[in-house]
Design an enzyme around this catalytic site. Structure first.
Site, short mmCIF file in Angstrom:
data_model
loop_
_atom_site.label_atom_id
_atom_site.label_comp_id
_atom_site.label_asym_id
_atom_site.label_seq_id
_atom_site.Cartn_x
_atom_site.Cartn_y
_atom_site.Cartn_z
CG HIS A 191 31.47 44.08 39.70
ND1 HIS A 191 32.66 43.49 39.31
CD2 HIS A 191 31.58 44.24 41.04
CE1 HIS A 191 33.43 43.32 40.36
NE2 HIS A 191 32.80 43.77 41.43
CG HIS B 245 30.47 38.12 29.80
ND1 HIS B 245 31.27 37.17 30.41
CD2 HIS B 245 31.26 39.23 29.68
CE1 HIS B 245 32.46 37.67 30.66
NE2 HIS B 245 32.48 38.93 30.23
CD GLU B 246 30.71 42.63 28.00
OE1 GLU B 246 30.98 43.54 28.83
OE2 GLU B 246 31.57 41.83 27.57
CG HIS C 170 31.78 43.16 32.99
ND1 HIS C 170 32.76 42.81 33.89
CD2 HIS C 170 32.08 42.53 31.82
CE1 HIS C 170 33.61 41.98 33.29
NE2 HIS C 170 33.22 41.80 32.06
#
Length: 664
Positions: free
Chosen positions: A463, A456-457, A460
């Site tokens: 991104h 999940h991290e 980021h």
């Protein structure tokens, strides 16, 4: 202070901050000079003799404050990841000053007049959008208020920033103090051997040799409750978790909620939630309320059904500290899945390199080289250089995976250097997790939740790394709060993608892959306990919503919380909110006030996007390139939903999410 490392641009690769040179005494002078320099730059822009243009006004603002930006990113990263009493003292002093500084810029009437006078004709799409965003930001910051209202707004902002810092520091201190000390190893029955060793190591690091310390994670539910057979110890851990902040934070919570409501009214909104949602992808507070209300009854019904199954397994009426333990029992009985049996297959470095990095290579062509010559802000921080498929340098990724007393709870991503064509910068991003560090020489074995969090991290991080924008304002994750979780949630899908899972889920001693029947059972079990997971999330979301939409001002924090959960229909004694008010750091010390709904809102886009990947062949370079081009690289340079439609070809559908959550 002529040798302050913040006073000059870093000469390290990618402008990585020179952490080896930075000391606490450098921060305050750098903040003071940085604020003074930017105010001088802003005054020069506001007093410009030439007619306002994009270049001499908007672009000039984007170029301003470089020193302040350097020190701010490094300081607040350290305040979250490796704080000290000295850092906390600086934080208390500097936070209100930074708020005053921001207000001095956004409430500068001459500057605002120039912004409004910048002609939009002839600007390309990114520049036109940036001009629009600047004007919107100034209006939302109070630029159109009269002098008296602006002065009150300044006071509100300053007090709120001080209260938020105090809340954060109170919570860190209380979380550390609430760690549960165990004298007898026999009481840790059920925990894996590596978890017991880690608890002993934590105790030793705190000067408690011969004892065992179970530290607390940020959410209410604590992972050891899944495995510990000692019911009394489970109760101690649960109570320690839910009572955090009860002594010091209730008055802060009420005060912040009231001040936010007053500020919203001052700016022309009915409440703080209206103010927040007006600048998000959600069309209105009503739309958010209706979406949450649509999901709640089915989720609660699922949780009640699950509770009945757990009572049958336990043979007695359960308490909250029993749920995870008996849920694991039912999971084992129904799916023959033992979470302890899975941990040996999830060794941290293998999950990182053969899982997270492998998926990024297959999907986007990325390669990673660890740079042991580059120093992080803590000895545990690892630095990786990231390369595109053609070998060109993309940026730096820093991994800070271990928990420590100086780090706040939870998991998050920070940008240390933002990508922008204007500044000629490539991204430097950091992921923080909170995995208990084992004794030296022992492997770091992860839970499945921790594996999922790492993926999940890193979503980021991608991104930020893929950002390809002209201006720092739009870089990376600079998107609306209810959109920012979307790319990271999508990246979770690769944790269970067969090719990726088979590559990293290998026994840390033998190298043998996780048996296929265990993989199959693990994947089948993922939909189990979704009632609990959805209700604990919705309870926190609806609690956040209640604090920021109230009509009658709250007088007592804990009573307001009880009533809010009751009114929302999520007051299930066995399923406490993921965060209670007194340790809800996301909304009182983070950027998620009236925005915790973002996770479920983004999950609508995420679930729909997962369907797109599956429909188009899954883990392929073509799919990765499309997702990168249309969404990840754009940052905030386009309207987020316009970007989603360009990628998906239509508006999002909620059905994939409802199916995933068992809510159809």
């Amino acid at each position: 202070m002529t040798e302050n490392p913040f006073f000059v641009q870093s000469a390290l690769p990618y402008r990585l901050p020179p952490f080896a040179e930075i000391r606490e005494e450098h921060y305050a002078p750098a903040f003071e000079r940085g604020m003074a320099e930017q105010l001088a730059e802003v005054e020069a822009i506001a007093d410009g003799a030439d007619a306002p243009t994009f270049e001499n006004t908007v672009e000039a603002l984007e170029r301003s404050g470089r020193l302040l930006s350097r020190v701010t990113t490094v300081f607040f990263n350290q305040a979250s990841s490796d704080t000290t009493p000295g850092i906390q003292a600086i934080q208390k002093e500097i936070t209100p000053k930074l708020t005053q500084h921001s207000d001095a810029i956004h409430l500068n009437t001459r500057l605002f007049a120039r912004l409004k006078a910048v002609p939009a004709e002839g600007l390309d799409a990114e520049r036109a959008w940036l001009l629009e965003r600047y004007v919107t930001d100034f209006v939302r910051a109070g630029a159109e208020l009269g002098p008296e209202d602006q002065q009150r707004l300044r006071s509100l902002n300053e007090e709120l920033s001080t209260l938020s810092t105090t809340f954060e520091q109170n919570l860190l201190a209380d979380t550390n103090a609430s760690a549960v000390v165990v004298d007898d190893a026999a009481r840790l029955d059920g925990l894996s051997e590596d978890a017991i060793k880690a608890a002993a190591e934590t105790a030793r690091s705190r000067g408690l040799d011969g004892k065992y310390v179970i530290t607390l994670g940020l959410p209410t539910a604590q992972p050891p409750l899944t495995e510990l057979t000692d019911r009394e110890l489970r109760e101690r851990i649960h109570r320690a978790s839910v009572e955090r902040g009860v002594r010091d934070n209730p008055d802060l919570v009420i005060r912040m909620a009231r001040l936010r409501a007053e500020r919203a009214r001052l700016l022309g909104y009915g409440n703080h939630a209206e103010y927040v949602v007006a600048d998000q992808t959600a069309p209105s507070t009503r739309a958010v309320t209706e979406t949450l209300a649509k999901m709640t009854p089915a989720a609660v019904a699922n949780a009640h059904r699950e509770a009945e199954q757990l009572r049958e397994e336990a043979g007695f009426d359960l308490e909250p500290w029993d749920w995870s333990f008996y849920a694991e029992k039912v999971r084992e009985a129904r799916y023959a899945v033992d979470s302890r049996a899975m941990r040996p297959y999830f060794e941290l470095d293998r999950v990182l390199r053969d899982g997270v990095f492998h998926a990024a290579h297959k999907l986007y062509g990325l390669d990673f080289t660890e740079r042991t010559d580059l120093v992080g802000y803590h000895p545990d921080v690892r630095v990786f250089e990231v390369f595109d498929e053609d070998g060109s340098p993309l940026g730096l990724f820093l991994g800070d995976f271990y928990a420590r007393a100086s780090k706040r709870g939870g998991a998050w991503m920070n940008s240390l250097v933002k990508q922008s064509a204007l500044e000629g910068t490539r991204p430097v991003v950091v992921n923080n997790l909170n995995i208990t560090k084992p004794p030296a020489g022992e492997p770091t074995l992860m839970t499945w939740d921790q594996v999922n969090t790492m993926f999940h991290e890193f979503g980021h991080a991608l991104h930020g790394l893929f950002s390809d924008v002209g201006f720092p304002y739009f870089s990376g994750t600079a998107v609306p709060r209810d959109f920012v979780e979307y790319p990271s949630q999508v990246n979770e899908m690769w944790a269970v993608w067969p090719e990726v899972l088979a590559n990293y889920a290998r026994h840390h001693e033998t190298g043998e892959p996780m048996p296929q029947d265990l993989v199959d059972r693990m994947l089948e079990a993922q939909k189990f306990n979704q009632g609990y997971a959805t209700v604990e999330y919705l309870a926190a979301t609806l609690l956040d919503w209640a604090w920021h939409t109230f009509e009658e001002e709250p007088a007592d924090t804990l009573e307001f919380e009880r009533q809010a959960l009751r009114n929302a229909g999520v007051d299930l004694p066995l399923v406490p909110p993921r965060y209670r008010s007194t340790y809800f750091a996301h909304i009182w010390a983070g950027g998620y006030s009236a925005g915790y709904y973002s996770y479920i809102w983004s999950e609508v886009l995420d679930a729909d996007t997962v369907e797109w990947f599956k429909e188009n062949g899954g883990l392929t370079r073509e799919n990765g390139d499309t997702f990168r081009r249309e969404l990840l690289s754009r940052g905030g340079s386009v309207d987020p939903m316009t970007g989603f439609r360009a990628f998906r070809g239509r508006d999002p559908r909620i059905e994939p999410l409802l199916e995933r959550r068992g809510l159809l």
